[in-house]
Design a protein around this motif. Structure first.
Motif, PDB file in Angstrom:
ATOM      1  N   GLU A 172       5.804   0.164  -2.303  1.00 11.78           N
ATOM      2  CA  GLU A 172       7.058  -0.579  -2.317  1.00 11.78           C
ATOM      3  C   GLU A 172       6.784  -2.006  -2.780  1.00 11.78           C
ATOM      4  N   HIS A 206       8.938  -5.347   4.043  1.00 12.86           N
ATOM      5  CA  HIS A 206       8.042  -4.202   3.932  1.00 12.86           C
ATOM      6  C   HIS A 206       6.644  -4.521   4.469  1.00 12.86           C
ATOM      7  N   GLU A 216       0.816  -1.222   0.000  1.00 14.34           N
ATOM      8  CA  GLU A 216       0.000   0.000   0.000  1.00 14.34           C
ATOM      9  C   GLU A 216       0.847   1.268   0.000  1.00 14.34           C
ATOM     10  N   GLN A 217       2.125   1.137   0.349  1.00 13.23           N
ATOM     11  CA  GLN A 217       3.028   2.298   0.330  1.00 13.23           C
ATOM     12  C   GLN A 217       3.747   2.446  -1.003  1.00 13.23           C
TER      13      GLN A 217
END
Length: 460
Positions: free
Chosen positions: A240, A246, A237-238
């Motif tokens: 990455e 992560h 969701e970021q």
């Protein structure tokens, strides 16, 4: 030609959603084409591979219904086969021993980078007509390098990336066996795909740099390479790359959090493939529609809110008896043994939930005592409504214990006390369910034991 696909994970960590999507597409392509789906465990990294990671792979695939037709095969059990092919290649002059030490190779690369050249092995030990090789150093065990073609291009028509061409002069001679004789990854993959007659390799695009090297080894062995489809990365969701580092979760954690396997298949399928604008579809529809021509070219981004929405839609679609089977597990985790009411309870509450764990929480008051919050008691259990609650307890103790009988008792008490339905229904819900918001009150009460409802109403 029978379609034969494979999923070939390394058991060096738990399997997450980004990994399992790389199993979903080859499984689906094999199923859609009445082919064969193979599971291969690439466990040659002895330091990092573990049986626990293998168990999670098998458990996750089993939960999602992605079980293979063949396998699991383990690379460590195929070492003799790899060494046999290596010996055949040596006999044909396709590989050669290289005595360049790690220190020499590092120094070579430093010189190349200082000269702004691409760092690569320079072919010092590659035999050529008329070439004098350096003297063999004493006590040094060589690696084996593949004699990569020097000229021309290696090309393939990727089902995701389109035509890909790499000049052979860009590729150095790959190490395919270490000094102790153990074969390296790219070589093992080629022998496995050759022996297992893989027709389509559908894998993440982090492998695309390996593909030209593998194609050249295939051709040196006189075997036509499979069709390749390199899937874009799955991002978290970021934004990455999805990985344990992560924050990615093991696939099995989604099972434990109450997601349905068919909802996970639906959601994962849409992370890199589409069928028009269809968002929600069954497993059967997915297999009917799936092909390699509609794979996406851009990275898929995981969105838990979207996953929960997809899961909620599948819960609504799922037959109540089937859904009850999924809810029984979370109930048992709460110390509750479900009974014959479970299908009917699922039917009543499933529209309010996005996971089976949330649904199990809704059903808890049917099996365990409830404690309304002080705020709800203060707001809804007023002195004005207590006489009506007492009258309703008496009426429910004697009425027909059906939805219709309960509705009639409610109506009679409302009339006798001059109340509207919300004025009575909200406190009843708080006392019986522990919350002021529930489905239709007569339907909610009808699935309770009569004695339990009457006792809770008398607790006003």
């Amino acid at each position: 030609m029978t379609v034969r696909t494979r999923f070939a994970p390394s058991p060096t960590g738990f399997i997450h959603l980004g990994n399992i999507r790389s199993a979903l597409y080859p499984w689906a392509f094999a199923r859609a084409n009445r082919g064969v789906f193979i599971l291969r465990i690439e466990d040659t990294d002895l330091e990092r591979s573990s049986q626990a990671a293998v168990d999670v792979i098998l458990e996750g695939m089993n939960w999602l219904g992605l079980m293979p037709d063949e396998g699991p095969y383990y690379q460590m059990q195929r070492m003799e086969r790899y060494k046999q092919v290596l010996a055949e290649m040596q006999a044909k002059g396709l590989v050669y021993p290289c005595y360049m030490s790690v220190e020499e190779l590092d120094a070579l690369r430093e010189r190349q980078m200082a000269a702004k050249e691409k760092p690569r092995y320079d072919g010092t030990w590659r035999p050529e007509p008329g070439k004098a090789l350096p003297p063999i150093p004493e006590g040094v065990k060589p690696v084996l390098r593949f004699r990569n073609p020097k000229d021309g291009v290696v090309a393939w028509d990727d089902k995701v990336k389109g035509r890909v061409e790499i000049r052979n002069e860009e590729l150095d001679d790959l190490v395919i066996a270490r000094p102790d004789g153990t074969p390296t990854y790219n070589f093992c993959v080629v022998v496995d795909d050759m022996d297992m007659r893989i027709t389509h390799v559908i894998r993440g695009d982090d492998h695309v740099n390996n593909t030209p090297r593998q194609i050249n080894i295939f051709r040196a062995l006189g075997v036509e390479p499979p069709v390749y489809a390199h899937l874009p990365t799955v991002l978290n969701e970021q934004g990455e790359k999805m990985s344990k580092r992560h924050g990615a979760k093991p696939v099995t954690q989604y099972r434990d959090e109450g997601f349905l396997p068919d909802a996970m298949i639906n959601y994962l399928a849409r992370l890199g493939w589409s069928h028009g604008d269809d968002e929600i579809f069954t497993r059967e529809q997915f297999l009917q529609w799936f092909d390699l021509d509609h794979l996406g070219t851009s990275a898929g981004r995981f969105d838990e809110a979207k996953l929960r929405w997809v899961n909620a839609q599948h819960m609504k679609m799922t037959d109540d008896a089937t859904l009850a089977g999924f809810v029984a597990g979370p109930l048992r985790q709460m110390g509750i043994e479900p009974d014959g009411r479970l299908s009917a309870l699922c039917a009543l509450f499933k529209d309010r939930c996005d996971t089976t764990v949330a649904l199990a929480q809704w059903l808890r008051p049917y099996y365990q005592d409830v404690t309304p919050s002080e705020a709800d008691r203060a707001q809804y259990l007023t002195d004005a409504v207590r006489p009506a609650l007492a009258a309703l307890a008496d009426a429910l103790a004697q009425c027909d214990w059906t939805k219709e009988g309960i509705a009639a008792a409610l109506k009679a008490v409302l009339g006798a006390h001059g109340l509207k339905m919300p004025q009575l229904a909200m406190p009843v819900r708080v006392l019986v369910m522990g919350t002021p918001q529930t489905p239709s009150l007569d339907a909610v009460l009808a699935l309770f034991d009569r004695e339990k409802v009457v006792a809770r109403l008398k607790n006003a």
